[in-house]
Design an enzyme around this catalytic site. Structure first.
Site, PDB file in Angstrom:
ATOM      1  N   ASP A  98      15.918  -0.752   7.108  1.00 17.31           N
ATOM      2  CA  ASP A  98      15.130  -1.034   5.917  1.00 17.31           C
ATOM      3  C   ASP A  98      15.728  -2.265   5.236  1.00 17.31           C
ATOM      4  O   ASP A  98      16.925  -2.295   4.942  1.00 17.31           O
ATOM      5  CB  ASP A  98      15.172   0.168   4.961  1.00 17.31           C
ATOM      6  CG  ASP A  98      13.814   0.473   4.374  1.00 17.31           C
ATOM      7  OD1 ASP A  98      13.148  -0.487   3.957  1.00 17.31           O
ATOM      8  OD2 ASP A  98      13.422   1.650   4.329  1.00 17.31           O
ATOM      9  N   ASP A 201      10.940  -3.748   2.451  1.00 21.30           N
ATOM     10  CA  ASP A 201      10.608  -2.976   1.264  1.00 21.30           C
ATOM     11  C   ASP A 201      10.145  -3.865   0.109  1.00 21.30           C
ATOM     12  O   ASP A 201      10.745  -4.918  -0.145  1.00 21.30           O
ATOM     13  CB  ASP A 201      11.854  -2.185   0.830  1.00 21.30           C
ATOM     14  CG  ASP A 201      11.638  -1.357  -0.406  1.00 21.30           C
ATOM     15  OD1 ASP A 201      10.914  -0.350  -0.313  1.00 21.30           O
ATOM     16  OD2 ASP A 201      12.184  -1.711  -1.470  1.00 21.30           O
ATOM     17  N   GLU A 258       6.003  -3.776   3.659  1.00 21.71           N
ATOM     18  CA  GLU A 258       5.393  -2.907   2.656  1.00 21.71           C
ATOM     19  C   GLU A 258       4.629  -3.839   1.713  1.00 21.71           C
ATOM     20  O   GLU A 258       5.173  -4.357   0.748  1.00 21.71           O
ATOM     21  CB  GLU A 258       6.456  -2.113   1.893  1.00 21.71           C
ATOM     22  CG  GLU A 258       5.838  -1.124   0.912  1.00 21.71           C
ATOM     23  CD  GLU A 258       6.863  -0.460   0.002  1.00 21.71           C
ATOM     24  OE1 GLU A 258       6.611   0.673  -0.428  1.00 21.71           O
ATOM     25  OE2 GLU A 258       7.901  -1.076  -0.299  1.00 21.71           O
ATOM     26  N   HIS A 330       8.206   8.217   3.276  1.00 20.65           N
ATOM     27  CA  HIS A 330       9.201   8.751   2.341  1.00 20.65           C
ATOM     28  C   HIS A 330       8.800   8.597   0.882  1.00 20.65           C
ATOM     29  O   HIS A 330       9.415   9.205   0.002  1.00 20.65           O
ATOM     30  CB  HIS A 330      10.531   8.029   2.566  1.00 20.65           C
ATOM     31  CG  HIS A 330      10.491   6.593   2.140  1.00 20.65           C
ATOM     32  ND1 HIS A 330       9.757   5.645   2.818  1.00 20.65           N
ATOM     33  CD2 HIS A 330      11.043   5.943   1.080  1.00 20.65           C
ATOM     34  CE1 HIS A 330       9.883   4.481   2.213  1.00 20.65           C
ATOM     35  NE2 HIS A 330      10.649   4.639   1.155  1.00 20.65           N
ATOM     36  N   ASP A 331       7.801   7.766   0.599  1.00 18.42           N
ATOM     37  CA  ASP A 331       7.361   7.509  -0.762  1.00 18.42           C
ATOM     38  C   ASP A 331       6.108   8.292  -1.143  1.00 18.42           C
ATOM     39  O   ASP A 331       5.582   8.104  -2.245  1.00 18.42           O
ATOM     40  CB  ASP A 331       7.054   6.010  -0.946  1.00 18.42           C
ATOM     41  CG  ASP A 331       8.285   5.200  -1.308  1.00 18.42           C
ATOM     42  OD1 ASP A 331       9.249   5.785  -1.827  1.00 18.42           O
ATOM     43  OD2 ASP A 331       8.279   3.979  -1.070  1.00 18.42           O
TER      44      ASP A 331
END
Length: 557
Positions: A98, A201, A258, A330-331
């Protein structure tokens, strides 16, 4: 579309803290991931994205990085990371880290030096400002976790630093070429170690509208959503193109962004043949129904809404590049708990949802536990919640007049903790995740939903996912599923999601009855072969197919 090595792959996200604990301390770790590589290979995984495992105080569960060059001892050592990369390569699996470079931790050495000397080299790595002449903050943007984006710079009464997210996540100043050089140096260091690439991210946030200015307030706190600034932001391409040229291109690596708020005309720039990224996630159905008032006011999403979101993205992307398709990460909350009506969540409906998203054009991503149909968890008290975003959402709901119980139920649906509960490996204590006390409560349904029970059950959700990965990679159909056109079918039919995947020599129908009541539907042509069916029976008669509730079929026509 130029063909790339990562086309046709299946990707999987690991949230290290909740995947597999090898030493009994209640926290998942790198050795735990290594021990499950054969499992992931058997599932059909080619690429693994690891959520952050760098040194971090975990204010935002690792997305606040204090040292980009070290593994947090909670997760293991750099030797463990090297072993993970090596062992994954032996199985033809690439590892993605990430990349969190919109911000770092306030415990990073850069920020400590900025606090010591705001006018020095590292002070320019961040956005540090004084209040305006009228005494107000430099702008009225609201952080993603609530409250102003400005906080006092430690040790300085008259200076403030910008944080788009948590106050322990100061934003990095990408306008500073010196900062960008440090970022590229770090990225290349990891790529030289053998990473296959990065998941990137919050990358849209690296470009701010400058000079700072206010936007119309959209809540009673007098602040404005930071999305208002982002929608006006321009010029990010200069940063992203430079990052691509200085890092990804040099290593022929994979990158997935993202990306929110991209404009249609920018898609070729983002994921075209010479795009900033190899791919980007489709969040259209993820953000559908979100309210600017807060998560308590979010509306749900119906099967027809979901279908429209997916098909709009497919049309938007076309043959420009490869989109990355998800139903959870995960979000987000668990996909089966969001996209299937609560009373209809069963193994059958879970398999239908899996097939509908997995066979779209683009890269399919599986989030850990999704392949066994893990579901949302219920909270008895807000004290059980770990996620800072959910805690802020609860405060907003209470301020809006909801009772404690109402506020808890409202934020429970979208809480990020839903996806962060430990992986349910088996029916033993703590779901086989750890021999110690898990850092986050295990979902109590682990005795009914776990891998051990599903592995030997040919009708399980897990084995249906295995069939999906094998179907996508089957040499007889791989070309069509990877590069074939997607054509919606029966698009206006209520609670039906169906589409054709077409190549020059092949046409494959994917059709799902997105409700519990049976439906009889016309076929575009006679099926030559049924490739997949989530139920045992199938009734085809006179050019029509009778689908039971939540039945999905994949047929070569």
């Amino acid at each position: 579309m130029n063909r790339k090595w990562w086309h046709g792959k299946v990707a999987y996200q690991v949230y290290p803290k909740s995947f597999c604990d090898s030493n009994g301390d209640g926290i998942g770790d790198l050795k735990g991931i290594i021990s499950k590589l054969d499992y992931l290979k058997d599932l059909g995984v080619d690429i693994i994205w690891l959520s952050p495992c760098y040194v971090s105080p975990l204010a935002d569960q690792g997305y606040d990085i204090a040292d980009y060059y070290r593994i947090d001892p909670r997760f293991g050592t750099m030797a463990d990371m090297d072993e993970l990369i090596t062992e994954a390569k032996k199985r033809d699996i690439g590892i993605l880290m990430d990349l969190v470079v919109n911000h770092c931790s306030d415990e990073h050495e850069w920020f400590k030096k900025a606090c010591a000397d705001p006018n020095g080299r590292y002070g320019k790595f961040f956005y540090i400002e004084k209040r305006r002449p009228d005494g107000s903050l430099p702008c009225n943007w609201r952080s993603c976790f609530g409250g102003p984006v400005w906080d006092k710079l430690p040790g300085h009464e008259d200076l403030y630093y910008l944080h788009t997210f948590h106050k322990k996540q100061p934003d990095l100043n990408w306008e500073n070429p010196d900062l960008r050089e440090e970022v590229y140096k770090m990225m290349n260091w990891w790529l030289d170690k053998g990473l296959a690439g990065f998941r990137i991210d919050a990358i849209i946030n690296i470009k701010k509208v400058l000079p700072f200015k206010d936007y119309p307030a959209d809540r009673s706190d007098g602040l404005s959503s930071i999305n208002n600034m982002l929608s006006e932001q321009t010029g990010i391409g200069a940063f992203l193109g430079e990052m691509r040229d200085r890092t990804f291109k040099l290593h022929n690596s994979f990158s997935v962004g993202e990306v929110f708020n991209e404009r249609p005309e920018e898609i070729p720039e983002f994921i075209g043949d010479d795009g900033y990224f190899s791919s980007m996630f489709d969040f259209s159905e993820t953000v559908f129904g979100r309210s600017p008032l807060g998560s308590y006011a979010d509306s749900g999403i119906t099967p027809d809404d979901y279908k429209r979101c997916v098909f709009q993205t497919q049309r938007r992307i076309g043959d420009i590049g490869m989109i990355s398709n998800i139903i959870e990460n995960h979000d987000e909350s668990r996909g089966v708990s969001r996209y299937i009506p609560e009373e209809d969540v069963t193994p059958t409906s879970k398999k239908m949802l899996a097939a509908l998203y997995f066979l779209l054009k683009g890269l399919p991503w599986i989030y850990q536990g999704q392949e066994i149909g893990m579901e949302n968890i219920s909270f008895d008290s807000i004290d059980e919640v770990d996620d800072i975003s959910t805690l802020d959402g609860y405060k907003v709901a209470r301020a809006a007049g909801l009772s404690e119980k109402e506020a808890l139920r409202a934020v429970e649906k979208s809480s990020r903790d839903n996806a962060r509960t430990p992986f349910q490996w088996d029916g033993s204590e703590n779901a086989g995740f750890t021999t110690g006390k898990p850092w986050l409560r295990v979902n109590p349904n682990y005795t009914e939903i776990n891998l051990a029970d599903q592995r030997n059950d040919p009708d399980s959700v897990f084995n249906f996912y295995r069939q999906l990965t094998r179907l996508r990679k089957n040499p007889d159909y791989q070309e069509t599923f990877t590069y074939g056109e997607l054509v919606p079918y029966l698009e206006d039919r209520h609670n039906v999601m169906a589409y054709l995947r077409k190549s020059e020599s092949q046409c494959i129908l994917v059709m799902g009855n997105y409700q519990k009541e049976p439906q009889t539907l016309p076929l575009p042509s006679a099926p030559k072969k049924i490739l997949l069916n989530n139920l045992h029976d199938l009734k085809i008669d006179g050019g029509c197919v009778a689908l039971d509730g939540y039945q999905v079929i994949v047929a070569e026509l």
